[in-house]
Motif scaffolding. Structure first.
Motif, PDB file in Angstrom:
ATOM      1  N   GLN A 150      11.783  11.484  -1.855  1.00  0.00           N
ATOM      2  CA  GLN A 150      12.899  11.106  -0.974  1.00  0.00           C
ATOM      3  C   GLN A 150      12.608   9.785  -0.265  1.00  0.00           C
ATOM      4  OE1 GLN A 150      13.599  14.354   1.737  1.00  0.00           O
ATOM      5  NE2 GLN A 150      14.496  15.658   0.158  1.00  0.00           N
ATOM      6  N   TRP A 151      11.403   9.672   0.283  1.00  0.00           N
ATOM      7  CA  TRP A 151      11.020   8.414   0.941  1.00  0.00           C
ATOM      8  C   TRP A 151      11.129   7.255  -0.044  1.00  0.00           C
ATOM      9  CZ3 TRP A 151       5.833  10.613   3.230  1.00  0.00           C
ATOM     10  CH2 TRP A 151       6.125  11.368   4.385  1.00  0.00           C
ATOM     11  N   TYR A 152      10.633   7.488  -1.239  1.00  0.00           N
ATOM     12  CA  TYR A 152      10.606   6.426  -2.249  1.00  0.00           C
ATOM     13  C   TYR A 152      12.016   5.929  -2.538  1.00  0.00           C
ATOM     14  CZ  TYR A 152       8.388   3.773  -6.010  1.00  0.00           C
ATOM     15  OH  TYR A 152       7.904   2.752  -6.783  1.00  0.00           O
ATOM     16  N   ARG A 153      12.935   6.881  -2.692  1.00  0.00           N
ATOM     17  CA  ARG A 153      14.334   6.499  -2.955  1.00  0.00           C
ATOM     18  C   ARG A 153      14.917   5.732  -1.773  1.00  0.00           C
ATOM     19  NH1 ARG A 153      14.452  11.626  -5.380  1.00  0.00           N
ATOM     20  NH2 ARG A 153      15.273  12.594  -3.497  1.00  0.00           N
ATOM     21  N   SER A 154      14.648   6.215  -0.566  1.00  0.00           N
ATOM     22  CA  SER A 154      15.278   5.558   0.584  1.00  0.00           C
ATOM     23  C   SER A 154      14.614   4.220   0.927  1.00  0.00           C
ATOM     24  CB  SER A 154      15.333   6.496   1.799  1.00  0.00           C
ATOM     25  OG  SER A 154      14.050   6.704   2.302  1.00  0.00           O
ATOM     26  N   TRP A 155      13.307   4.094   0.703  1.00  0.00           N
ATOM     27  CA  TRP A 155      12.612   2.846   1.040  1.00  0.00           C
ATOM     28  C   TRP A 155      12.695   1.795  -0.059  1.00  0.00           C
ATOM     29  CZ3 TRP A 155       7.504   5.688   2.781  1.00  0.00           C
ATOM     30  CH2 TRP A 155       7.741   6.356   3.999  1.00  0.00           C
TER      31      TRP A 155
ATOM     32  N   PHE B 185       0.817  -1.212   0.000  1.00  0.00           N
ATOM     33  CA  PHE B 185       0.000   0.000   0.000  1.00  0.00           C
ATOM     34  C   PHE B 185       0.854   1.266   0.000  1.00  0.00           C
ATOM     35  CE2 PHE B 185      -2.136   3.601   1.763  1.00  0.00           C
ATOM     36  CZ  PHE B 185      -3.370   3.592   1.117  1.00  0.00           C
ATOM     37  N   ASP B 186       1.870   1.317   0.860  1.00  0.00           N
ATOM     38  CA  ASP B 186       2.652   2.550   1.018  1.00  0.00           C
ATOM     39  C   ASP B 186       3.308   2.951  -0.301  1.00  0.00           C
ATOM     40  OD1 ASP B 186       1.857   2.039   3.578  1.00  0.00           O
ATOM     41  OD2 ASP B 186       3.829   2.250   4.489  1.00  0.00           O
ATOM     42  N   ARG B 187       3.868   1.953  -0.967  1.00  0.00           N
ATOM     43  CA  ARG B 187       4.525   2.214  -2.249  1.00  0.00           C
ATOM     44  C   ARG B 187       3.506   2.685  -3.293  1.00  0.00           C
ATOM     45  NH1 ARG B 187       9.215  -1.431  -5.028  1.00  0.00           N
ATOM     46  NH2 ARG B 187       9.522  -0.083  -6.848  1.00  0.00           N
ATOM     47  N   ALA B 188       2.376   2.001  -3.349  1.00  0.00           N
ATOM     48  CA  ALA B 188       1.320   2.355  -4.309  1.00  0.00           C
ATOM     49  C   ALA B 188       0.789   3.767  -4.036  1.00  0.00           C
ATOM     50  CB  ALA B 188       0.185   1.330  -4.242  1.00  0.00           C
TER      51      ALA B 188
END
Length: 169
Positions: free
Chosen positions: A160-165, A109-112
């Motif tokens: 930023q979150w997307y890159r780090s996660w 879910f978080d990624r989507a």
């Protein structure tokens, strides 16, 4: 007034009619995130999006009554699909139907959520910055500027979150 669109509808009127359902889409996605997101960062962002955009919608509805009389028509009512910002008609639908259905069933879910919200915000920023240059009302112009600023920051934060996660852009 000079700054009118199809059928002589002022830019400000057109913007409000388009932006409210666009906000509604983000609010619907944020609502889902409040229940389904795993990461506290996503929940906090969702809460912030829901609060700010609910408030902005209420403000735009108030101005619409003051400036144009009556309540804001449902999306597509008086608008038609040509001219002016009509090419952004898609943005008005974002998140209200298919995005939310798709998001409901997402395995991560978080990624989507980030993958849906970044382009949704980008569309909002584009709509607000275009409308700002032709706005007749200083109060709305200020709100449009605030939308551009806030949503641009949120896009950057999500990226930023997307890159780090997920280790990718």
């Amino acid at each position: 007034m000079g700054h009118s669109l199809m059928g002589g509808q002022p830019m400000d009127q057109h913007f409000i009619v388009m932006m409210i359902p666009h906000h509604d889409g983000a609010i619907a996605m944020a609502d889902l995130a409040l229940g389904r997101a795993r990461r506290p960062e996503i929940k906090a962002l969702a809460r912030s999006i829901k609060d700010s955009q609910t408030q902005e919608n209420a403000q735009m509805r108030t101005w619409y009554r003051q400036w144009f009389g009556g309540s804001v028509p449902a999306w597509g009512g008086a608008m038609g699909h040509g001219g002016g910002m009509g090419m952004m008609g898609m943005g008005g639908l974002g998140g209200t139907g298919t995005d939310v259905a798709w998001l409901k069933n997402a395995s991560d879910f978080d990624r989507a959520f980030i993958e849906q919200m970044i382009p949704h915000h980008r569309m909002g920023v584009m709509m607000a910055s275009m409308a700002q240059t032709n706005s007749q009302h200083p109060q709305l112009q200020a709100l449009e500027q605030a939308m551009v600023t806030a949503q641009s920051q949120e896009i950057e934060q999500m990226a930023q979150w997307y890159r780090s996660w997920y280790g990718t852009s």
